[in-house]
Design an enzyme around this catalytic site. Structure first.
Site, PDB file in Angstrom:
ATOM      1  N   GLY A  24       0.826  -1.195   0.000  1.00 44.14           N
ATOM      2  CA  GLY A  24       0.000   0.000   0.000  1.00 44.14           C
ATOM      3  C   GLY A  24       0.857   1.240   0.000  1.00 44.14           C
ATOM      4  O   GLY A  24       2.088   1.185  -0.126  1.00 44.14           O
ATOM      5  N   VAL A  29       2.795  -5.350   3.358  1.00 44.32           N
ATOM      6  CA  VAL A  29       2.065  -6.117   4.361  1.00 44.32           C
ATOM      7  C   VAL A  29       2.358  -7.605   4.171  1.00 44.32           C
ATOM      8  O   VAL A  29       2.296  -8.124   3.061  1.00 44.32           O
ATOM      9  CB  VAL A  29       0.545  -5.869   4.257  1.00 44.32           C
ATOM     10  N   LYS A  43       2.572  -4.900   8.951  1.00 46.81           N
ATOM     11  CA  LYS A  43       2.808  -3.834   7.977  1.00 46.81           C
ATOM     12  C   LYS A  43       4.171  -3.214   8.257  1.00 46.81           C
ATOM     13  O   LYS A  43       4.446  -2.773   9.370  1.00 46.81           O
ATOM     14  CB  LYS A  43       1.724  -2.762   8.055  1.00 46.81           C
ATOM     15  N   ASP A 138     -11.053   6.240   5.407  1.00 46.77           N
ATOM     16  CA  ASP A 138     -11.218   5.413   4.202  1.00 46.77           C
ATOM     17  C   ASP A 138     -12.158   4.245   4.490  1.00 46.77           C
ATOM     18  O   ASP A 138     -11.864   3.102   4.140  1.00 46.77           O
ATOM     19  CB  ASP A 138      -9.868   4.898   3.712  1.00 46.77           C
TER      20      ASP A 138
END
Length: 632
Positions: A24, A29, A43, A138
C-alpha cells in the site's frame, strides 16, 4: 498472496513471515505467525517514509492511538517497533471476507437484520476509534470484514490523529484522501475532517450492504461526476428496505452537524434490531446468512490446516505465472508440503489490511508439459445449473484486472471452453467433464486441449479444474492451489455490449497543441462477435521520422492491428494485438509498437461531458487510459 522472495526477511520482531499480502501507500504487508501460533498481518513502512523524522513521529502516535482503541469491531495491535530501521506494526488477522466480496461477488445484498447488526458493530468500533482521537478516513466495503462474532473495520493506513492535522506534513500535496464512491462531501472538497466524515462514509457502506449499490453511483460516468453527486446530490436509496431508512439516511446528510454520532447510530441500531446486541456492539448468536457462515468455516479450516513454512525457495509454482509445473501436479508429482500450499491459495480471501490481491489463478501455465487431452474426458453431461458463461478477475481489481478467466458451457455439453488472459498471453481451450458431485453443485474437468495461443506455443492446459456453485450467479473455480470467483455473464455468438460497437477516434491535435491535422491519430473499430473472434481493429497513423535527424520526412505511416475478444461483461477484454501486415506499411514491422504483439487491452465506455468516450488501457498494472471519441 505472493510468495516471499530472497529480499524478504524470515521474521519481523517475534513473527515468522508466511507470505506477502500486498503493498500500500504506507508500506508492505505480510501474513505472519507468532510463536504461539496466532496468525497476524505485519505492515512494514516503506524506506523512503521511514527516513522522514516527521513521518516516524506521526506513525508512532498513530500506533499508540490504535493500541488504545482495542475491543470488538477493530483488529488489535499485537506488536510494534516504531523505532526500528524499518518501523512495523502487527495486527490480528481476521478470518473473514470483506463486505465488498460478500455483497459484490459471493452472496448479494444482505438481509435487514444483518445490516442492523452490521450498523451496530461498525458504529461501536468507530465510537472507540473517535474516542482515541482518530478518524478512519477510508471506510468502504473493502475495509469492513465479516467475522463469525461480528464485523471488523480495518486498514488505518491513511488514518491520522485528529490533534495532529495541519496544513503540512503527509498531505501537503493537497491530494484528496479516500475512495471514490465512499467519500464524504468534506473529503471531496478537501476540507478539514471530523468524526462526522466517517459517519457519512458508513452511511454509504450500509446502503451498499443493503442494496448492492453505492448510493452515489460508480465511476462509470467519470470520477469527477461521481464526486459532484456526493457533494451536491441526494443519495439514490432505491431498493433500501424501509426499516433501514431511519438508520442510513441521517448518516448521509450533507451538513456534518446534521449527522448522528457513531454512538448515537449504534444505539439506534440496537433499538431497532430484532435481537439485542452486547454492550460492545457484537451481535448475539448468528448474525450472518447461512451461506456466508459456510464460507467462513471453509476459510477457517484452510487457515488452520496450514503449517506456514516461510522458506522463500519452497513456495508453490502455482503462484508464479512463469512456472513450468502446473499447480495440480497429479498423483505422481505430489508436492512435499501440500498444507502450506493450501494456506497460500486461501489465506488471501480475507486479509487484515485489505491490501493484497487474490492468489494467482491461471487456466493455463506457459511453456510447461501437461498430460492428456480432451479425449481423456468421461463424456458426461454437464449439469444444467452450470450452463452459461462465467467470468471474473483472478488478479487485480475488477475494474482493471491483471488476469482474467472465462468458462463457457453450453446446455447439455460434455465439455467446457476456457479463455485465460494475462498481460503477455491469451489462451483458449476446452476440457471434458469427468466427475460431478452428488449434490449437483460441483463438477470436475480434466484433459484440456489448447485451441488458441497468442503468442504461439505459450499456453499449456491445466490438467484439472473444479467448479463449485455458490449461487445461481456465482461459482468458484479451483485448479490445484489456484482459485477464483466467477460471475455469470452473457454468452453466445454476440457478446460484445452494444455500447462498445462502432468506430472510435483519438486525434493527437485534440491532445497536443499545434499538432498538424491527420497526424498521430488512431481509429479503433469494434465489431460484434463471440469469444475468440477478432472483434477489434486498430489503425494508427504516425509521421515517418528521419533516423538520423529525428525530423519528419513528410510521409505518414499506417499500421493496422487486430485483437481477439477474450472477455466481455462490464469491460471488454482484448488479447495481444497482432499486426495486419497486408494492411500496414512495411516500416511498421520495425516500429516499436508493432515489433512484437502489444499488451492486451481493457476497454470501458464512460460518459464525459455528456458524450460517450471509449477508454483503453494496457492489460496489467498500468492503469493509464487512452481516450477515444465515438465517430459513428
Amino acid at each position: 498472496m505472493e510468495a516471499l522472495t530472497t529480499e524478504d526477511p524470515a521474521t519481523i520482531g517475534p513473527f515468522r513471515l508466511l507470505g506477502r499480502l500486498g503493498t500500500g501507500g504506507m508500506g508492505r504487508v505480510y501474513l505472519a505467525r507468532s510463536a504461539g501460533g496466532r496468525t497476524v498481518a505485519v505492515k512494514v513502512v516503506h524506506p523512503e517514509l521511514a527516513a522522514q523524522d516527521e513521518f516516524r513521529r506521526r506513525f508512532a502516535r498513530e500506533v499508540a492511538a490504535l493500541e488504545k482503541v482495542g475491543g470488538t469491531g477493530t483488529t488489535p495491535v499485537l506488536g510494534a517497533d516504531t523505532e526500528a530501521e524499518a518501523p512495523w506494526v502487527a495486527i490480528g488477522y481476521v478470518a473473514g471476507p470483506s463486505l465488498k466480496s460478500v455483497v459484490g461477488t459471493e452472496y448479494g445484498p444482505l438481509p435487514p437484520a444483518t445490516v442492523r447488526a452490521l450498523t451496530a458493530g461498525v458504529a461501536r468500533a468507530l465510537e472507540r476509534v473517535h474516542a482515541a482521537g482518530l478518524i478512519h478516513r477510508d471506510l468502504k466495503p473493502a475495509n469492513v470484514l465479516l467475522a463469525v462474532d461480528g464485523p471488523r473495520i480495518i486498514d488505518f493506513g491513511i488514518a491520522r490523529a485528529v490533534d495532529t492535522v495541519t496544513d503540512g506534513g503527509l498531505t501537503s500535496t493537497g491530494a484528496v484522501v479516500g475512495s471514490p464512491g465512499f467519500m464524504s462531501p468534506e473529503q471531496v472538497r478537501g476540507e478539514r475532517l471530523t468524526p462526522a466524515s466517517d459517519v457519512f462514509c458508513l452511511g454509504s457502506v450500509l446502503a451498499y450492504a443493503a442494496t448492492g449499490r453505492a448510493p452515489f453511483g460508480t465511476a462509470d460516468s467519470g470520477v469527477h461526476a461521481m464526486m459532484f453527486r456526493i457533494a451536491h446530490d441526494e443519495p439514490d436509496l432505491a431498493g433500501l428496505p424501509p426499516e433501514l431508512d431511519g438508520l442510513v439516511r441521517p448518516c448521509l446528510a450533507k451538513d456534518p452537524a446534521d449527522r448522528p454520532t457513531a454512538g448515537e447510530l449504534a444505539a439506534a441500531a440496537d433499538e431497532a434490531a430484532d435481537a439485542p446486541t452486547t454492550h460492545d456492539g457484537a451481535p448475539h448468536g448468528t448474525w450472518l446468512p447461512a451461506e456466508v457462515l459456510a464460507g467462513l468455516g471453509r476459510h477457517a479450516a484452510r487457515l488452520l490446516d496450514a503449517d506456514g513454512d516461510p522458506t522463500p525457495t519452497d513456495h508453490p509454482a502455482a503462484l508464479d505465472p512463469r512456472a513450468d509445473t502446473p499447480a495440480d501436479p497429479g498423483p505422481d508429482r505430489r508436492p512435499r508440503r501440500p498444507r502450506r500450499r493450501t494456506l497460500l491459495a486461501g489465506a488471501c480471501a480475507a486479509l487484515a489490511l485489505a491490501l493484497g490481491g487474490t492468489a494467482l489463478a491461471v487456466a493455463y501455465w506457459p511453456e510447461g508439459d501437461a498430460p492428456g487431452g480432451i479425449g481423456t474426458g468421461g463424456g458426461k453431461e454437464v449439469p444444467a445449473a452450470f450452463a452459461g458463461a462465467w467470468e471474473g478477475a483472478v488478479r487485480g481489481a475488477a475494474d482493471h484486472p491483471q488476469e482474467t478467466l472465462r468458462i463457457e458451457i453450453g446446455p447439455g455439453d460434455t465439455t467446457a471452453s476456457y479463455s485465460n488472459l494475462t498481460a503477455d498471453r491469451l489462451c483458449l481451450g476446452r476440457s471434458a467433464l469427468t466427475d460431478s458431485g452428488s449434490d449437483g453443485r460441483s463438477i470436475t474437468l480434466t484433459g484440456s486441449d489448447v485451441t488458441l495461443s497468442l503468442p504461439a506455443e505459450r499456453c499449456t492446459p491445466a490438467p484439472r479444474h473444479t467448479l463449485t456453485l455458490r449461487s445461481a450467479q456465482v461459482l468458484e473455480w479451483r485448479s490445484g492451489t489456484a482459485s477464483a470467483t466467477l460471475r455469470k455473464v452473457e454468452s453466445g455468438p454476440e457478446v460484445v455490449p452494444d455500447r462498445f460497437v462502432g468506430t472510435w477516434e483519438r486525434k493527437a491535435e485534440e491532445e497536443v497543441p499545434d499538432t498538424p491535422p491527420d497526424l498521430y491519430d488512431e481509429r479503433l473499430v469494434i465489431t460484434q462477435g463471440p469469444i475468440g473472434a477478432p472483434v477489434l481493429r486498430l489503425v494508427q497513423s504516425n509521421p515517418e521520422l528521419d533516423e538520423e535527424t529525428g525530423e519528419r520526412t513528410g510521409r505518414t505511416l499506417t499500421c493496422a492491428s487486430t485483437g481477439v475478444l477474450a472477455g466481455s461483461g462490464d469491460l471488454v477484454l482484448v488479447g495481444p494485438l497482432q499486426l495486419d501486415a497486408d494492411a500496414s506499411d512495411r516500416e511498421c514491422r520495425q516500429n516499436s509498437l508493432n515489433a512484437a504483439p502489444s499488451s492486451p487491452g481493457v476497454l470501458r465506455v464512460e460518459r464525459v461531458d455528456g458524450e460517450e468516450r471509449l477508454l483503453s488501457a494496457p492489460f496489467g498494472e498500468d492503469t493509464s487510459y487512452a481516450v477515444f471519441a465515438r465517430k459513428y
